[in-house]
Each structure stands twice: as structure tokens, then as C-alpha cells.
Design an enzyme around this catalytic site. Sequence first.
Site, mmCIF file in Angstrom:
data_model
loop_
_atom_site.group_PDB
_atom_site.id
_atom_site.type_symbol
_atom_site.label_atom_id
_atom_site.label_comp_id
_atom_site.label_asym_id
_atom_site.label_seq_id
_atom_site.Cartn_x
_atom_site.Cartn_y
_atom_site.Cartn_z
ATOM 1 N N ARG A 23 -88.197 -0.312 21.589
ATOM 2 C CA ARG A 23 -88.678 0.890 20.882
ATOM 3 C C ARG A 23 -87.458 1.670 20.423
ATOM 4 O O ARG A 23 -86.583 1.983 21.236
ATOM 5 C CB ARG A 23 -89.542 1.774 21.783
ATOM 6 C CG ARG A 23 -89.726 3.189 21.192
ATOM 7 C CD ARG A 23 -90.697 4.070 21.925
ATOM 8 N NE ARG A 23 -92.065 3.629 21.704
ATOM 9 C CZ ARG A 23 -93.140 4.382 21.938
ATOM 10 N NH1 ARG A 23 -93.001 5.614 22.378
ATOM 11 N NH2 ARG A 23 -94.341 3.910 21.721
ATOM 12 N N HIS A 56 -95.674 0.259 14.093
ATOM 13 C CA HIS A 56 -96.101 0.330 15.500
ATOM 14 C C HIS A 56 -97.150 -0.776 15.725
ATOM 15 O O HIS A 56 -98.329 -0.500 15.933
ATOM 16 C CB HIS A 56 -96.678 1.722 15.794
ATOM 17 C CG HIS A 56 -96.771 2.038 17.260
ATOM 18 N ND1 HIS A 56 -96.282 1.196 18.242
ATOM 19 C CD2 HIS A 56 -97.297 3.110 17.912
ATOM 20 C CE1 HIS A 56 -96.509 1.742 19.435
ATOM 21 N NE2 HIS A 56 -97.117 2.888 19.259
ATOM 22 N N GLN A 107 -99.759 -1.091 18.755
ATOM 23 C CA GLN A 107 -100.838 -0.096 18.680
ATOM 24 C C GLN A 107 -102.010 -0.636 17.839
ATOM 25 O O GLN A 107 -103.172 -0.303 18.077
ATOM 26 C CB GLN A 107 -100.278 1.199 18.078
ATOM 27 C CG GLN A 107 -101.283 2.321 17.936
ATOM 28 C CD GLN A 107 -101.550 3.081 19.230
ATOM 29 O OE1 GLN A 107 -100.625 3.432 19.945
ATOM 30 N NE2 GLN A 107 -102.806 3.327 19.524
ATOM 31 N N ASP A 152 -102.407 11.216 13.495
ATOM 32 C CA ASP A 152 -101.213 11.086 14.343
ATOM 33 C C ASP A 152 -100.481 12.421 14.255
ATOM 34 O O ASP A 152 -100.811 13.260 13.395
ATOM 35 C CB ASP A 152 -100.354 9.926 13.786
ATOM 36 C CG ASP A 152 -99.069 9.683 14.563
ATOM 37 O OD1 ASP A 152 -98.973 10.128 15.725
ATOM 38 O OD2 ASP A 152 -98.158 9.038 14.001
ATOM 39 N N CYS A 168 -103.381 7.712 18.108
ATOM 40 C CA CYS A 168 -102.539 6.859 18.961
ATOM 41 C C CYS A 168 -102.073 7.597 20.213
ATOM 42 O O CYS A 168 -101.741 6.974 21.207
ATOM 43 C CB CYS A 168 -101.355 6.338 18.162
ATOM 44 S SG CYS A 168 -100.409 7.637 17.362
ATOM 45 N N ARG A 216 -104.296 -0.198 25.018
ATOM 46 C CA ARG A 216 -102.867 -0.530 24.805
ATOM 47 C C ARG A 216 -102.420 -1.560 25.833
ATOM 48 O O ARG A 216 -101.678 -2.490 25.516
ATOM 49 C CB ARG A 216 -101.980 0.718 24.922
ATOM 50 C CG ARG A 216 -102.185 1.794 23.879
ATOM 51 C CD ARG A 216 -101.895 1.344 22.465
ATOM 52 N NE ARG A 216 -100.595 0.689 22.310
ATOM 53 C CZ ARG A 216 -99.406 1.325 22.369
ATOM 54 N NH1 ARG A 216 -99.336 2.628 22.525
ATOM 55 N NH2 ARG A 216 -98.269 0.664 22.229
HETATM 56 N N1 NVA Z 1 -95.709 8.680 14.624
HETATM 57 C C1 NVA Z 1 -95.530 8.863 16.037
HETATM 58 C C2 NVA Z 1 -96.274 7.827 16.826
HETATM 59 C C3 NVA Z 1 -96.230 7.977 18.320
HETATM 60 C C4 NVA Z 1 -96.959 6.893 19.046
HETATM 61 C C5 NVA Z 1 -94.046 8.834 16.368
HETATM 62 O O1 NVA Z 1 -93.337 7.976 15.827
HETATM 63 O O2 NVA Z 1 -93.593 9.690 17.119
HETATM 64 N N1 CP Z 2 -99.217 5.642 21.361
HETATM 65 C C1 CP Z 2 -98.019 5.472 21.916
HETATM 66 O O1 CP Z 2 -97.215 4.632 21.515
HETATM 67 O O2 CP Z 2 -97.773 6.279 22.985
HETATM 68 P P1 CP Z 2 -96.394 6.441 23.768
HETATM 69 O O3 CP Z 2 -95.420 7.103 22.835
HETATM 70 O O4 CP Z 2 -96.728 7.276 24.968
HETATM 71 O O5 CP Z 2 -95.910 5.070 24.163
#
Ligand code: NVA
Ligand code: CP
Length: 329
Positions: free
Chosen positions: A106, A133, A136, A229, A270, A315
Site C-alpha cells: 500500500r 484499490h 476493495q 468515499d 469503502c 474485505r
Molecule cells: N480514497 C481513499 C480510500 C481509502 C480506502 C484514500 O485513498 O484515502
Molecule cells: N477501505 C480501506 O481500504 O480501509 P483501510 O484504509 O482501513 O485499509
Amino acid sequence: MNLQGRNFLKMKDFTAEEIMYLIDTAAELKEKKKNGTRHDDLRGKNIVLIFEKTSTRTRCSFEVAAFDLGMGVTYLDPACSQIGKKESIADSARVLGRMYDGIEYRGYGQEIVEELAKYAGVPVWNGLTNEAHPTQMIADMLTIREHLGKLAGLKFVYMGDARYNMANSLMVTCAKLGMHFVACTNAAYFPAEDLVEYAKAEAAKSGGSVMLTESVENGCRDADVVYTDVWVSMGEPEEVWEERIRALKDYQVNSRALSFAKDNVLFMHCLPAFHDLKTTIGKEIHEKFGLTEMEVTDEVFEGEHSVVFDEAENRMHTIKAVMYATMPR
Ligand code: NVA
Ligand code: CP
């Protein structure tokens, strides 16, 4: 279907059949977990989780899924490894690939996870980048299928920042699976044109469609799913909040938006979500801009249409499916 040895980096890399196979595998593994049937078929394997951004769901899902499958896990947090700071991605990939059977990453740019996959020699799974992502997506599609019994033909509406990881991945996934994807937001926040063109071409093959609109009424009309989101994503500077609130406040998922949708519409997110003042950032935004809720109202988040916690649980089952399917035996 055999996905062993494949990376899981972005939805563009997978066909509709492969995506459906991952959803079906997740449903089977979920059933086994619920029945208490052992499924530690990957005993003796080890994986490493690299997180350059924070996480609750994704990290915990990879860890629990790995434990259930019988695997060992190492977690590397944003501060504790040499990756990217003292050691290049290519060198890190070659080191970790000698020790582990799979790598989760990540972080920031998609090119980093692609580079990692190029050099690792073991499957690499994208746990979120700025652009995508993908894990997800399998969870979201499984959740929709569990609640509505199908995917193809459904109208899926995304409201909010549609240029980032979530909307990009959702648009591509819906297009491949024959769904009708709508980005309902301020035109400055529509997805990139080249990705829209790609998704439209996929939708033409699958019987789905892709639409961009600034009208909440048209966008949400007869929707089966309304998704949102956070308005500001991880890694973005704090200064963007003001502009983002101004641009996206009309695209909050609230009872008016849902009033145009089908009676059994699903609300999805998400997570994490800003729907009340129970978070540090939520409180700061309230003090600066006076908002008590952001991308979704508390009423909708806590309401009868919301399936966000089913989605969060999925998830784990779906990340398990991705690892199970791609791990070479
Ligand atoms: N768009 C958000 C998704 C989090 C799961 C981010 O990148 O922070
Ligand atoms: N939805 C998601 O990816 O959550 P986290 O950022 O908690 O992993």
C-alpha cells in the site's frame, strides 16, 4: 481458471471471468469460515505486508486471511523499513522475493507497485495506491451480489471525488461486469478521459455503460447502488480541504440523493467515513468550515440502506480469495 503466480495490481489486468472467479472463490471461503471448515491450505507459506500509508481494514484483512490460510505474516509500517528511503523498490523487491511467497504493498504512485511486481518474482497484491484499490473491488462486488443477487444490469452511482483510486477502480470493474456506472459529481472531479474511454470500450463489450453527470437527480435516478468515499484521500495536503468541500458539498450522499434511487438501493462506502464528529479530522473540519458531516450524512450511514459493515467484513474474505487464487502451489 488458474490465476496462480499472477499479480493483483489493478482491475484493467483482469477479465470479467477472472473477476467473477475471485468473487466466487471469496464466497466459498466465506462459507468455509462461517461453517468452521479448516482452509489452511497455504501452510508453510509466508507473506510480507508493506504499508506506506495507514490502514485498518486492509491490514487486518491480509493478516486474518493469511492466518486462516495457515501462512506466516510480517508487517512493515511506513517508518520501519529501508524501502524507498535507503533501498530502491527494485532492490527491496528482489530481497523480499527471496524470503516471502507473496508481497502486499500500500502506498503512493501505481508505478511503485508495478515496479515491485516486476522484480519480486512472487505475486504482488496492491493494497491501495493513489490510482487504484483493486482488493476493495472484489469485496464491493461480493457485497452487492449478496444483497441484490446479481451484478450485470445494475445501476451503480459514484458520488464525490471520482478522479482517485476508488472511482477509477469501480468504473473499470462495473464496466467489465456489465453494470451501468455513473460518476455523479462536479465536472472538475470526473475521472481522467483516457480511463473513461477505456471503461466505455469495456462496457460496450459487456452490455454495461459509463455516464458522467453533474445532476444528482439524473445520476441517482433508479440507482441500485450509491457509493461514496472521503473527499480528501491519504497523502493529499491539508490545504485541499477548503476547495474540495466547496466543489463536492452538493454531491454528499444524503436522503435527498437516495430519494431518486430505487426503494431497495444500497448505500456503500469503502470506509473510513466522515459521517459525524467522532473523529479528530471530523472535529477539525467542523471547527474550520462548520460541517457536521461530509461525504455522507449520519442518517444515511446509519440507515436501512447502508451495507458498509458487510462490505468491510467482505474485505477479509475477498483478500483471502485473492491470495488463495494467486499463490503458486
Ligand atoms: N480514497 C481513499 C480510500 C481509502 C480506502 C484514500 O485513498 O484515502
Ligand atoms: N477501505 C480501506 O481500504 O480501509 P483501510 O484504509 O482501513 O485499509
